[in-house]
Design a protein around this motif. Sequence first.
Motif, PDB file in Angstrom:
ATOM      1  N   GLY A 132       0.782  -1.228   0.000  1.00  0.00           N
ATOM      2  CA  GLY A 132       0.000   0.000   0.000  1.00  0.00           C
ATOM      3  C   GLY A 132       0.812   1.275   0.000  1.00  0.00           C
ATOM      4  O   GLY A 132       0.243   2.362  -0.199  1.00  0.00           O
ATOM      5  N   THR A 133       2.125   1.170   0.195  1.00  0.00           N
ATOM      6  CA  THR A 133       2.972   2.367   0.208  1.00  0.00           C
ATOM      7  C   THR A 133       3.473   2.672  -1.208  1.00  0.00           C
ATOM      8  O   THR A 133       3.256   1.908  -2.147  1.00  0.00           O
ATOM      9  N   TRP A 134       4.176   3.788  -1.317  1.00  0.00           N
ATOM     10  CA  TRP A 134       4.712   4.167  -2.630  1.00  0.00           C
ATOM     11  C   TRP A 134       5.767   3.164  -3.104  1.00  0.00           C
ATOM     12  O   TRP A 134       5.947   2.978  -4.310  1.00  0.00           O
ATOM     13  N   ILE A 135       6.457   2.524  -2.152  1.00  0.00           N
ATOM     14  CA  ILE A 135       7.458   1.524  -2.530  1.00  0.00           C
ATOM     15  C   ILE A 135       6.782   0.328  -3.198  1.00  0.00           C
ATOM     16  O   ILE A 135       7.242  -0.181  -4.227  1.00  0.00           O
ATOM     17  N   ASP A 136       5.670  -0.109  -2.619  1.00  0.00           N
ATOM     18  CA  ASP A 136       4.914  -1.227  -3.191  1.00  0.00           C
ATOM     19  C   ASP A 136       4.392  -0.875  -4.575  1.00  0.00           C
ATOM     20  O   ASP A 136       4.504  -1.667  -5.528  1.00  0.00           O
ATOM     21  N   ARG A 137       3.858   0.308  -4.739  1.00  0.00           N
ATOM     22  CA  ARG A 137       3.319   0.723  -6.044  1.00  0.00           C
ATOM     23  C   ARG A 137       4.433   0.855  -7.079  1.00  0.00           C
ATOM     24  O   ARG A 137       4.242   0.498  -8.252  1.00  0.00           O
ATOM     25  N   LEU A 138       5.591   1.350  -6.646  1.00  0.00           N
ATOM     26  CA  LEU A 138       6.715   1.493  -7.570  1.00  0.00           C
ATOM     27  C   LEU A 138       7.212   0.124  -8.051  1.00  0.00           C
ATOM     28  O   LEU A 138       7.479  -0.056  -9.244  1.00  0.00           O
ATOM     29  N   ILE A 139       7.331  -0.830  -7.131  1.00  0.00           N
ATOM     30  CA  ILE A 139       7.793  -2.166  -7.501  1.00  0.00           C
ATOM     31  C   ILE A 139       6.789  -2.844  -8.425  1.00  0.00           C
ATOM     32  O   ILE A 139       7.180  -3.481  -9.419  1.00  0.00           O
TER      33      ILE A 139
END
Length: 329
Positions: A132-139
Amino acid sequence: MGKGFLKFLLLKGIRMVTLLVAICFISFLLIKNSPIDPIQAYIGADLLKVGPEQRELIAKYWGLDQPLMVQFFNWGSAIVQGDLGTSMIYRLPVADIISERFINSLALMISAWILSGLIGFIMGVIAALKKGTWIDRLIKWYCFTLASTPTFWMGLLLLIVFAVWLGWFPIGMGVPAGVLAEDVTLADRIKHLILPALTLSIVGVANIALHTRQKLLDVLASDYVLFARARGEHGFILFWRHGLRNVALPAITLQFAAFSELFGGVVLAEQVFSYPGLGQATVEAGLKGDVPLLLGLVIFSTLFVFVGNLLADIIYRILDPRMREGRLK
């Protein structure tokens, strides 16, 4: 476990034999019905100097004047005796060409396989832990983009950026041009290996990363993990104690099963970088109608992929006690 394991190996052996026979027969038919004339490809630039009588002699020498099924059975009989034939374009035994080229391809595949597996697994774990974080969305964006990216396009992009524009790496080939074999160092080989391996690694991380992310999310939603959270465990400690084994087993299986995709990617990467491996030999054999070499490469690649899948099943069977009850077939 002994009898079950022997039965498992026996079934796998039967499947391998039937698969090889079917693939060899289909490949033989496809090659024979292709528009490429093997005699013309064999003659090459001297086509105008070769008359009809000489063409007939060449066809007779290679057995191309015989009926299709006779050619197939003659070739199959030689294969059973361990003779893969002689390459029409290299004028060398097919087994020698495969063994020489396989060393180069194996170094490329192992490098890309290890890098893509480790990077993909780490990315999947991070994405799940940071859901749910920006890191997850980026990956996820990165993986979905790479999943639809052709290997040759990625290879050309890396080639333009790092070899042409920046000049950090050589443009192609497996060794420096104009250097004697005995003068080529290990550092030279590694430098020529980096860009092809990086190409395959970048493209290959998507499946393992997305698969690991989803599996870890399922594990984190399980009852025993919720109980561990209630006891105060969280973050990396929670993953290390309760998630690593459950996530690693499917990841190992998927990574070994990716041998088929990896071998296909090697063919394209070696063409882009003019890397002297099995992929380049496969393309040359197909374009020039070299039936013995192409069929030898088909057999070898089939065995290579099958052995990779077999190793994945065996490792899964050893690591997961539930698979020792005879359910793995």
